[in-house]
Design a protein around this motif. Sequence first.
Motif, PDB file in Angstrom:
ATOM      1  N   ASN A 796     -10.330 -13.552   5.793  1.00 19.41           N
ATOM      2  CA  ASN A 796     -11.402 -12.901   5.427  1.00 19.41           C
ATOM      3  C   ASN A 796     -11.797 -11.439   6.171  1.00 19.41           C
ATOM      4  O   ASN A 796     -12.183 -10.502   6.062  1.00 19.41           O
ATOM      5  CB  ASN A 796     -12.737 -13.708   5.309  1.00 19.41           C
ATOM      6  N   SER A 797     -11.646 -11.976   7.368  1.00 19.21           N
ATOM      7  CA  SER A 797     -11.740 -10.666   8.597  1.00 19.21           C
ATOM      8  C   SER A 797     -10.787  -9.558   8.255  1.00 19.21           C
ATOM      9  O   SER A 797     -11.086  -8.294   8.271  1.00 19.21           O
ATOM     10  CB  SER A 797     -11.438 -11.117  10.122  1.00 19.21           C
ATOM     11  N   LEU A 798      -9.401  -9.930   7.920  1.00 13.50           N
ATOM     12  CA  LEU A 798      -8.440  -8.679   7.738  1.00 13.50           C
ATOM     13  C   LEU A 798      -8.765  -8.049   6.494  1.00 13.50           C
ATOM     14  O   LEU A 798      -8.221  -6.704   6.443  1.00 13.50           O
ATOM     15  CB  LEU A 798      -7.014  -9.652   7.624  1.00 13.50           C
ATOM     16  N   LYS A 799      -9.357  -8.629   5.584  1.00 17.24           N
ATOM     17  CA  LYS A 799      -9.716  -8.055   4.199  1.00 17.24           C
ATOM     18  C   LYS A 799     -10.724  -6.960   4.696  1.00 17.24           C
ATOM     19  O   LYS A 799     -10.675  -5.763   3.799  1.00 17.24           O
ATOM     20  CB  LYS A 799     -10.536  -8.976   3.243  1.00 17.24           C
ATOM     21  N   ALA A 842      -3.583 -17.500  14.353  1.00 17.96           N
ATOM     22  CA  ALA A 842      -3.535 -17.119  12.874  1.00 17.96           C
ATOM     23  C   ALA A 842      -3.222 -15.699  12.714  1.00 17.96           C
ATOM     24  O   ALA A 842      -2.328 -15.220  11.820  1.00 17.96           O
ATOM     25  CB  ALA A 842      -4.839 -17.266  12.325  1.00 17.96           C
ATOM     26  N   LEU A 843      -3.869 -14.690  13.656  1.00 18.73           N
ATOM     27  CA  LEU A 843      -3.239 -13.417  13.478  1.00 18.73           C
ATOM     28  C   LEU A 843      -1.682 -13.147  13.838  1.00 18.73           C
ATOM     29  O   LEU A 843      -1.084 -12.169  13.043  1.00 18.73           O
ATOM     30  CB  LEU A 843      -4.070 -12.514  14.678  1.00 18.73           C
ATOM     31  N   ASP A 844      -1.333 -13.929  14.709  1.00 19.66           N
ATOM     32  CA  ASP A 844       0.307 -13.964  14.878  1.00 19.66           C
ATOM     33  C   ASP A 844       1.023 -14.233  13.619  1.00 19.66           C
ATOM     34  O   ASP A 844       2.082 -13.576  13.432  1.00 19.66           O
ATOM     35  CB  ASP A 844       0.653 -14.868  16.104  1.00 19.66           C
ATOM     36  N   PHE A 845       0.833 -15.151  13.013  1.00 14.22           N
ATOM     37  CA  PHE A 845       1.277 -15.817  11.905  1.00 14.22           C
ATOM     38  C   PHE A 845       1.386 -14.888  10.686  1.00 14.22           C
ATOM     39  O   PHE A 845       2.244 -14.447  10.072  1.00 14.22           O
ATOM     40  CB  PHE A 845       0.822 -17.152  11.483  1.00 14.22           C
ATOM     41  N   PHE A 846       0.019 -14.092  10.314  1.00 12.67           N
ATOM     42  CA  PHE A 846      -0.274 -13.139   9.315  1.00 12.67           C
ATOM     43  C   PHE A 846       0.505 -11.990   9.749  1.00 12.67           C
ATOM     44  O   PHE A 846       1.073 -11.515   8.780  1.00 12.67           O
ATOM     45  CB  PHE A 846      -1.926 -13.168   9.030  1.00 12.67           C
ATOM     46  N   ALA A 847       0.369 -11.658  10.977  1.00 11.00           N
ATOM     47  CA  ALA A 847       1.168 -10.451  11.513  1.00 11.00           C
ATOM     48  C   ALA A 847       2.626 -10.451  10.984  1.00 11.00           C
ATOM     49  O   ALA A 847       3.474  -9.671  10.713  1.00 11.00           O
ATOM     50  CB  ALA A 847       1.183 -10.100  12.979  1.00 11.00           C
ATOM     51  N   ASN A 848       3.222 -11.719  11.344  1.00  9.90           N
ATOM     52  CA  ASN A 848       4.750 -11.947  11.069  1.00  9.90           C
ATOM     53  C   ASN A 848       5.000 -11.876   9.592  1.00  9.90           C
ATOM     54  O   ASN A 848       6.249 -11.719   9.369  1.00  9.90           O
ATOM     55  CB  ASN A 848       5.081 -13.532  11.533  1.00  9.90           C
ATOM     56  N   GLY A 850       3.675  -9.966   7.656  1.00  8.91           N
ATOM     57  CA  GLY A 850       3.330  -8.428   7.276  1.00  8.91           C
ATOM     58  C   GLY A 850       1.835  -8.172   6.535  1.00  8.91           C
ATOM     59  O   GLY A 850       1.788  -7.316   6.178  1.00  8.91           O
ATOM     60  N   ILE A 851       1.215  -9.003   7.185  1.00  8.42           N
ATOM     61  CA  ILE A 851      -0.355  -8.814   6.851  1.00  8.42           C
ATOM     62  C   ILE A 851      -1.220  -8.484   7.950  1.00  8.42           C
ATOM     63  O   ILE A 851      -1.266  -9.068   9.153  1.00  8.42           O
ATOM     64  CB  ILE A 851      -0.954 -10.109   6.183  1.00  8.42           C
ATOM     65  N   LYS A 852      -1.610  -7.235   8.306  1.00 10.35           N
ATOM     66  CA  LYS A 852      -2.270  -6.576   9.737  1.00 10.35           C
ATOM     67  C   LYS A 852      -3.583  -6.030   9.124  1.00 10.35           C
ATOM     68  O   LYS A 852      -4.326  -5.903   9.878  1.00 10.35           O
ATOM     69  CB  LYS A 852      -1.354  -5.811  10.094  1.00 10.35           C
ATOM     70  N   GLY A 853      -3.976  -5.968   7.792  1.00  9.73           N
ATOM     71  CA  GLY A 853      -5.306  -5.337   7.470  1.00  9.73           C
ATOM     72  C   GLY A 853      -5.567  -5.275   5.906  1.00  9.73           C
ATOM     73  O   GLY A 853      -4.719  -5.756   5.376  1.00  9.73           O
ATOM     74  N   TYR A 854      -6.661  -4.703   5.568  1.00  3.85           N
ATOM     75  CA  TYR A 854      -6.783  -4.651   4.334  1.00  3.85           C
ATOM     76  C   TYR A 854      -5.844  -3.845   3.304  1.00  3.85           C
ATOM     77  O   TYR A 854      -6.006  -4.092   2.097  1.00  3.85           O
ATOM     78  CB  TYR A 854      -8.336  -3.896   4.010  1.00  3.85           C
ATOM     79  N   GLU A 855      -4.989  -3.093   3.917  1.00  2.02           N
ATOM     80  CA  GLU A 855      -3.979  -2.570   3.202  1.00  2.02           C
ATOM     81  C   GLU A 855      -2.837  -3.411   2.602  1.00  2.02           C
ATOM     82  O   GLU A 855      -2.239  -3.156   1.593  1.00  2.02           O
ATOM     83  CB  GLU A 855      -2.898  -1.615   4.170  1.00  2.02           C
ATOM     84  N   ASP A 856      -2.907  -4.745   3.053  1.00  3.75           N
ATOM     85  CA  ASP A 856      -2.057  -5.929   2.819  1.00  3.75           C
ATOM     86  C   ASP A 856      -2.911  -6.798   1.637  1.00  3.75           C
ATOM     87  O   ASP A 856      -2.603  -8.046   1.658  1.00  3.75           O
ATOM     88  CB  ASP A 856      -1.325  -6.559   3.757  1.00  3.75           C
TER      89      ASP A 856
END
Length: 875
Positions: A796-799, A842-848, A850-856
């Motif tokens: 939700n924060s990455l969104k 969780a941030l490490d997993f999502f970055a792995n 390819g999820i780093k922000g609302y662009e994804d």
Amino acid sequence: MLTAGVNILSNKIRKLINRILQDSYNHFTCHLPGSISFFSSNTLKLFFSGIKIDSDQLNALKNIPENAIIIYTTKFKSHFEFLFSYTRYSENKLPFPEIGLDYKVFIWQPIPRILRTLLSYLDYFFQNKSFPDPYKSGYIREELLNGKSAFLSLVEDKAFYRRFVKHETDPISYLIELQKITERPLYIIPQIMSFGKNPMRTTPSLADIIFGTPDNPGKLRKTATLFKHPEKIIIEISEPINLKSIIESEEMKGYSLKYQSLVIRRDLLLQLNRHRQSIIGPVLKSKEELKESILTGARFQEFLSSYSKARNMPAIQVRKEVNEYIEEIAANYNIAVIRVLAAIVGWIINTMFDGYTVNTEGLNKVKNMSLKGPLILIPCHKSHIDYLILSYLLYNNNMPCPHIAAGKNLSFWPMGHLFRTGGAFFIRRTFRGAALYSRVFAEYIYKLLEEGFNIEFFIEGGRSRTGKLILPKLGLLSILLDAYKKGACKDMIIAPIFIGYDRVIEESSYLNELDGGQKEPESFSQVIKARKFLKKKYGKIYIQFNDPVSLNELFAEKNIQLKSMTSKEQNALCRNLGYRIINSINNVSVVTPFSLTACAILNCTKKRFSFENILAHVETYMKHISLQGAKLSDTLIVDYKHAIEHVFDSYIQRKFIEPAHKGKTGHPDHQEFTVNASKRPAMEYYKNNCISFFISDAITALEILKIESFQFQAFDLHSGYAFQQTFFKYEFAYNVDKTPEYFVRKSIKAFIDDSALVPHENLPDTYNVTSGGLKSLKLFSYFLKPYYESYLVVLNSLKESPSSGVDAKERIKKIQALGNRMYKINEIERKEALSKVNYTNALDFFANKGIKGYEDIDKIAIYEDVIRKYLSFLQ
């Protein structure tokens, strides 16, 4: 007439001598009979009464075959050790040495035997112009074959001269020849007697020169130690050697007796030296000696030359930096300080804790393996007490305290100096941009291994704030592996160790950090404040050693050719080894009543619960993990109901749980309670102490619930299990050798044993959920709920955040703020989900992924849908 009279007298004297000697010259001072005088026997017992020998050492002698011929063996010739072995083993009804090979014992012999022996020697000399030889006469051979035991020393003044110049009998050659004529096995038992734990130094002290070293003390030092400090005398039995097996082996067949004797003598000396080193450690060099050794090494000199040229720096400036780095890193090991620290740590443990338990069998395995190479001791890291208790335990079990890798944050004055003298060397958190420092540190590690020092380090990097093991940090392990590859030591022994607590003293600071608070830097003021902890009791400490692993044996078994590996292949090997170590620690973790009770309370499906409810959940968990071979604390084994009741009361007193109806009383077992929401993170810490035993079952249980049917096939769970295992790869270390299919089948079998599932009567690989099974499956699946909620907060924060331009610390703060809002509006239910560590993972997993922000946003939507679906089955 006169001649006849002389002959008659001579014959009478001859008959008298023969009668006294019993028609035999076999009367030797090398034989101290088992039946000596009452005075001599009791004097020896009193003389040696202060020396203690561990029962485990004596048990090693009891395991030797009854028909064996036993030869006790020491390095240096010592009547003190011979008489001790004779006296103590006789007292303990064990085979005791009566024959001293190349020994002469007069004073303790019975008087008639002394006179008979003297007469035998004199008569033999007048008859043969030489003295009788117990070897050549066959006396020693006959006595050994008749059941006597012997005592042999390998090193003696002029022994080499006697064997190789005067060609006197070599005792080892004699024993080999004896073994060849008898079917009975001949066992050589190496024995170590150390007069203290002080390591040898390159330059002996004046006291060592005058009185002898602890390794080979003089008579005065032996006597003074015996009467003043007998507790300092250490007796240990090394691994017995079956002489029959050795001389019949392929390696020895076909070689001469002389060669066989030399090899056996060499191997015995090597074993004795290594065993003694496992007690007192290797020769201790000063920091200056180590520094000089590192700086003058050809390999390092070559690096310095290329380094200074590449950076266009004067060699003297580079050397100055190297000197400063060594001063920053190196330990200053001091046995006198270690003795004082051992006493202080012992007092702290007895004051703050209810003692500690340790699997001595595992510890003995580690000690025995230390004969093969330096130990790399790798404990989990839950508290600052970890390195204190481990060094204390090793010291009190006659093992050298290791060199301990400590964070540079612990080098503050004055504790940094104290830690250095206790064996600590300091390491920076990162080597980034410090090529010279990195190389100096690697050379220091190489030198420690080359010298034979044991090393302790925490593979998690820092203390776990969550209660579960942190995934391995591979930097130091990689340096150790590289040093082993370059030949710093012939073998390296990896020893995974679990250290756990009923309660950790850092509990409040951990919770503050998880909630977003800053870690307070270590300082002397913190040490002063720590005295408040001495007023409390924190339960027991649990120490478990898993089986140590020889890298030589592991690599041979897996056909790993380390020297021919590329850098990429070696990094993969290091990663694999790191995960193996984490799993090895998890496998010997001790499940405590504090952790099980926390599991039962936090996973309880009811908001209000009684002690009976919690006890029932604990029984479910206990049965489940017991069937899997998990180690339970002794309090759970002796009386688990009483242990859980004690913890339950403790949680009430600490306001972890509170009465649901304040002021209302009833039977304690039926009174209802609720969880204090603010204390859930504290209980989550203790729940996580044993979570490794439940993760595969929790994932399997959740996959079964997801099917939404009371009947399923094992195949239906495989893909979902693989997804969840990958999803939580930054949270939990999985067995790298096992597949998801293996874990699914293992969990299904466990649930069948728990009566949660039953196999279908007709359909293969098909299972039905029982009437009570649904409740049981939820009880296991709830272990995952806080993690799914944490990951939902992060998504939700990455969104709402861009993929770049946001500082890492600022991003975490925003996630924490969002998590708190979601918790207040009940979008997530578990207070323990508001964990800074979970957010970071969780941030490490999502970055792995390819999820780093609302662009994804498209990928975010996919994972959010998956998480919400899983959470729907965790209500």
